[in-house]
Every structure is written in structure tokens, then in C-alpha cells.
Design an enzyme around this catalytic site. Structure first.
Site, PDB file in Angstrom:
ATOM      1  N   GLU A  72      -6.162 -10.694  -1.111  1.00  0.00           N
ATOM      2  CA  GLU A  72      -7.007 -10.448   0.083  1.00  0.00           C
ATOM      3  C   GLU A  72      -8.466 -10.346  -0.339  1.00  0.00           C
ATOM      4  O   GLU A  72      -9.112  -9.305  -0.172  1.00  0.00           O
ATOM      5  CB  GLU A  72      -6.566  -9.152   0.780  1.00  0.00           C
ATOM      6  CG  GLU A  72      -5.085  -9.133   1.158  1.00  0.00           C
ATOM      7  CD  GLU A  72      -4.652  -7.865   1.896  1.00  0.00           C
ATOM      8  OE1 GLU A  72      -5.517  -7.152   2.437  1.00  0.00           O
ATOM      9  OE2 GLU A  72      -3.446  -7.597   1.913  1.00  0.00           O
TER      10      GLU A  72
ATOM     11  N   GLU B  72       0.795  -1.241   0.000  1.00  0.00           N
ATOM     12  CA  GLU B  72       0.000   0.000   0.000  1.00  0.00           C
ATOM     13  C   GLU B  72       0.825   1.287   0.000  1.00  0.00           C
ATOM     14  O   GLU B  72       0.572   2.181   0.814  1.00  0.00           O
ATOM     15  CB  GLU B  72      -0.932   0.010   1.211  1.00  0.00           C
ATOM     16  CG  GLU B  72      -1.850  -1.183   1.275  1.00  0.00           C
ATOM     17  CD  GLU B  72      -2.800  -1.144   2.471  1.00  0.00           C
ATOM     18  OE1 GLU B  72      -2.604  -0.328   3.378  1.00  0.00           O
ATOM     19  OE2 GLU B  72      -3.748  -1.958   2.476  1.00  0.00           O
TER      20      GLU B  72
HETATM   21  C1  GLA Z   1      -4.934  -4.442   4.366  1.00  0.00           C
HETATM   22  C2  GLA Z   1      -3.722  -5.246   4.741  1.00  0.00           C
HETATM   23  C3  GLA Z   1      -4.117  -6.535   5.403  1.00  0.00           C
HETATM   24  C4  GLA Z   1      -5.204  -6.343   6.407  1.00  0.00           C
HETATM   25  C5  GLA Z   1      -6.366  -5.675   5.783  1.00  0.00           C
HETATM   26  C6  GLA Z   1      -7.473  -5.596   6.782  1.00  0.00           C
HETATM   27  O1  GLA Z   1      -5.535  -4.892   3.237  1.00  0.00           O
HETATM   28  O2  GLA Z   1      -2.883  -5.548   3.673  1.00  0.00           O
HETATM   29  O3  GLA Z   1      -3.009  -7.071   6.039  1.00  0.00           O
HETATM   30  O4  GLA Z   1      -4.747  -5.571   7.497  1.00  0.00           O
HETATM   31  O5  GLA Z   1      -5.939  -4.401   5.353  1.00  0.00           O
HETATM   32  O6  GLA Z   1      -7.665  -6.802   7.472  1.00  0.00           O
END
Ligand code: GLA
Length: 382
Positions: A259, A149
Site C-alpha cells: 500500500e 493489522e
Molecule cells: C489500511 C488498509 C487499506 C486501506 C488503508 C486506507 O492500510 O489496509 O485497505 O483501508 O488503510 O485507505
């Protein structure tokens, strides 16, 4: 063995033989899941994991703050337990994550004199952190989210990076380049990913694309792009998701959805509960949810030639970070598979999808990672 133990063993055996997502998608890509310690203590969750997934990510336990809460004070208890679960069962492990503006101890950015760290201090700490963590798990971890990020969501920003202490101390994007270099040196066999959310939103997608392209041209060892995939039933569109896959595949050989969850409304962030807003899981929302999941997996299958892995973020709705009443996963709060699960699992492939599966050059990477996990299993002693 007691009768009771025998019954449990037989039951576990039946469970293990049930066709899971990993089996349904074996010709296409690996299917993974994020776990926490609570999941590993819950037999129903363990059964779901073993039946369905052949890749695991730790939800929180490998993050900088978890493994090194203060400088030189290492805390590998949970990370070791998750790595051991993977070793015991021969499941490959994704490393998440090494450099992120969240869930990192403030000490990382503090100078010896109490002010802000110098660039040199920051890079020395970063190198120690990356090297220590990667080398400890190099027998089981096959890829790492090296930087998480770093790109801004602001479509109008001229600087592609979000504001962060990493960026202000480094004076720009050099911390990203360094992180990848340290990671390659620490474990030359791990695939190295840049990972981000909103990675299918065109403005952000282009910033990620340009950054990775430019860095790769400059020799920065980035192997792949992780698209997090925190979606909702409206956004992003399947067209935008597909366009991003196609675009990223011009510059990297490895794309992973890292994710995945699909919430029912446009709330952002974690721990939310749509029922608080007076919404509920209506038939219409259920249909949108089904269509988004099945449509998304169709897109994934069509691009199986470039996609290595898709990882669900959490095991059941009960432990989802977006809140149980956002119903974002394929297993409900009682650990039962939803009807959507069967729609995703029991697909009939099109000719185009079958062709993409055959073309899957990325399988070599998954096969190598599976072989590494199998070897770790062989060497594992409880
Ligand atoms: C981001 C992070 C993850 C997690 C999510 C929320 O996407 O990369 O590790 O913390 O937020 O669970």
C-alpha cells in the site's frame, strides 16, 4: 469502424506501447496499484493502470464489510467488476483482505443470544467467509492478505496484538492461526500474507517478526509479509525499511509492499489536507519527496531477490485516501505523471541491483501468477 472510433483505438494503442513502471521493473518485481470503481470508469485512470501496472488490488471492494455486509448476504457486484477488469486485461489480482478489525460487519462478533459470539461461532463464520470469497476468485487472485493489522503500535505493550473483538473472542492469537488455516484449505494455490502498517518501525517490526516466526514454526501456513508502506517524506528512514526487509526475509520467502504512498507531512490517517495547516508543496518538500521515492526504489531494487511486488495505494493524488493536498503518488490530480515518476521509472541500475534482479527466486511466483491471469484472460467472456 467510424473515424472517431479508429482515432480512439489508435490512441489507446500508442498509450499501451509507452514504457510503464511494470516494463521498467520487469527484471526486478511486479508493480501494482489499488483501484476503486471510479478508476475503472475513468479512461485516463484506466490508461495509467494498463500502461504501468501488472498487479491490481481492490481498494475496498473485497473487504469483509463490502462483500458480506450482514451474515449470508453477499454483495459481489464491485468485486466481480474489478475481477473482470483483471480477467479482461490479463492482470493478476491481490486479494485484500479477509480478517481485519476495520471494515467488518458487527454481525461477525455477535452471538445468537444477542451477546458476544462464542469462539465456535466466530470461527464458523470466518471459515464460511474466507472459503466463499477465496473460491469465487481463485482463477485470478494469486495472493491474499489473510490477516490485516493485528499487531499493536504500542512499543511498550507486552502483548503483541492490538485490542480487537477478534482477539477478545479468540482469547489470544488463535484467530490468526485459524484464518491462515482456513485460507490454505480454501485455495491451496494462493500465497498467504500477514499485512500491516508501520512494519518498518523497529519495535513493531520485531513484534511482527516474532509472531510470524513462532506461527510458522508451529505450522501456520504464512507465506509472506505485506509491508503496507504508508510513508511520509520523513519516516520511516530508508535504513529502517531496508533493515526490515532483511529481517523479514530470514523467515518468509515473499515480501510485498502492499500500500505505497508517501505523504509530505507527519499527519496520520486518511482524508487529510496539509493545506489546511498552512503548508504547501515547496521546492524543499518536492526534493524530499523525490529523494524518498527514488531512494525507496533503490532499496527495493537492491532486494529484488526477496521482493515480489510493490503496489501503489491509489492511482492519482485526486483519489488518494490521504487527501489530494498531501500529494502522495506519482500521478497528480489531473492524472499527469509527475517529474518524480520519470525519476523512479528511468533509473540506471547499479551492479548490486542487477545481481539482486538475477537472483530473484521469487520470480517463479510472479510468473505463475501472470500465467494464471493470462489463462483467466483466455477464458474471459464479456
Ligand atoms: C489500511 C488498509 C487499506 C486501506 C488503508 C486506507 O492500510 O489496509 O485497505 O483501508 O488503510 O485507505
Amino acid at each position: 469502424m467510424t473515424v472517431c472510433a479508429l482515432a480512439v483505438a489508435m490512441c489507446a494503442n500508442v498509450q499501451a506501447q509507452e514504457k510503464g513502471l511494470k516494463d521498467a521493473y520487469k527484471d526486478y518485481f511486479s508493480v501494482g496499484v489499488a483501484v476503486n470503481m471510479g478508476n475503472l470508469r475513468n479512461q485516463k485512470h484506466v490508461d495509467i493502470v494498463l500502461n504501468n501496472y501488472n498487479s491490481i488490488t481492490a481498494e475496498n471492494d473485497f473487504k469483509p464489510q463490502s462483500v458480506q455486509p450482514s451474515e449470508g448476504q453477499w454483495n459481489f457486484r464491485n468485486a466481480d467488476a474489478i475481477a473482470d477488469f483483471c480477467r479482461e486485461h490479463g492482470i493478476k489480482l491481490r486479494g485484500h483482505c479477509l480478517a481485519w478489525h476495520n471494515q467488518v460487519g458487527h454481525w461477525m462478533f455477535q452471538g445468537a443470544n444477542g451477546g458476544q459470539a462464542t469462539k465456535e461461532e466466530l470461527y464458523a463464520r470466518m471459515k464460511t467467509h474466507i472459503t466463499t470469497v477465496m473460491q469465487r476468485y481463485s482463477d485470478i487472485i494469486y495472493c491474499w492478505d489473510v490477516v490485516n493489522e493485528a499487531v499493536t503500535d504500542d512499543a511498550n505493550a507486552t502483548d503483541p496484538l492490538r485490542p480487537s473483538q477478534w482477539k477478545s473472542i479468540a482469547g489470544g492469537d488463535e484467530f490468526i492461526r485459524k484464518a491462515f488455516q482456513f485460507a490454505r484449505e480454501a485455495d491451496p494455490n494462493a500465497l498467504l500474507f500477514y499485512n500491516d502498517y508501520n512494519a518498518a518501525v523497529p519495535a513493531k517490526r520485531d513484534k511482527i517478526y516474532n509472531m510470524v516466526k513462532e506461527m510458522k514454526a508451529a505450522g501456520v501456513p504464512i507465506d509472506g509479509i505485506g509491508m503496507q508502506g504508508h510513508f511520509n517524506v520523513y519516516d520511516p528512514s530508508l535504513e529502517d525499511i531496508e533493515a526490515a526487509i532483511v529481517k523479514y526475509s530470514e523467515i518468509v520467502d515473499h515480501i510485498q509492499f502492499t500500500e505505497l504512498d508517501i505523504r509530505l507531512n507527519r499527519e496520520m490517517g486518511g482524508g487529510l489536507n496539509m493545506n489546511r495547516q498552512g503548508e504547501e508543496l515547496t521546492e524543499e518538500k518536492q526534493k524530499m519527496f523525490d529523494d524518498k521515492y527514488t531512494g525507496f526504489f533503490e532499496v527495493l531494487r537492491r532486494h529484488a531477490d526477496v521482493i515480489d511486488v510493490v503496489t501503489f495505494w491509489n492511482v492519482t493524488d485526486a483519489d488518494s485516501w490521504v487527501g489530494v493536498s498531501n500529494y502522495p503518488l506519482l500521478f497528480d490530480k489531473n492524472s499527469e505523471a509527475k517529474s518524480t515518476y520519470y525519476k523512479v521509472r528511468d533509473f540506471t541500475p547499479t551492479k548490486e541491483e542487477e545481481k539482486a534482479a538475477k537472483l530473484s527466486v521469487k520470480k517463479a511466483a510472479n510468473e505463475a501468477a501472470d500465467a494464471k491471469a493470462a489463462l483467466a484472460q483466455k477464458n474471459f467472456k464479456k
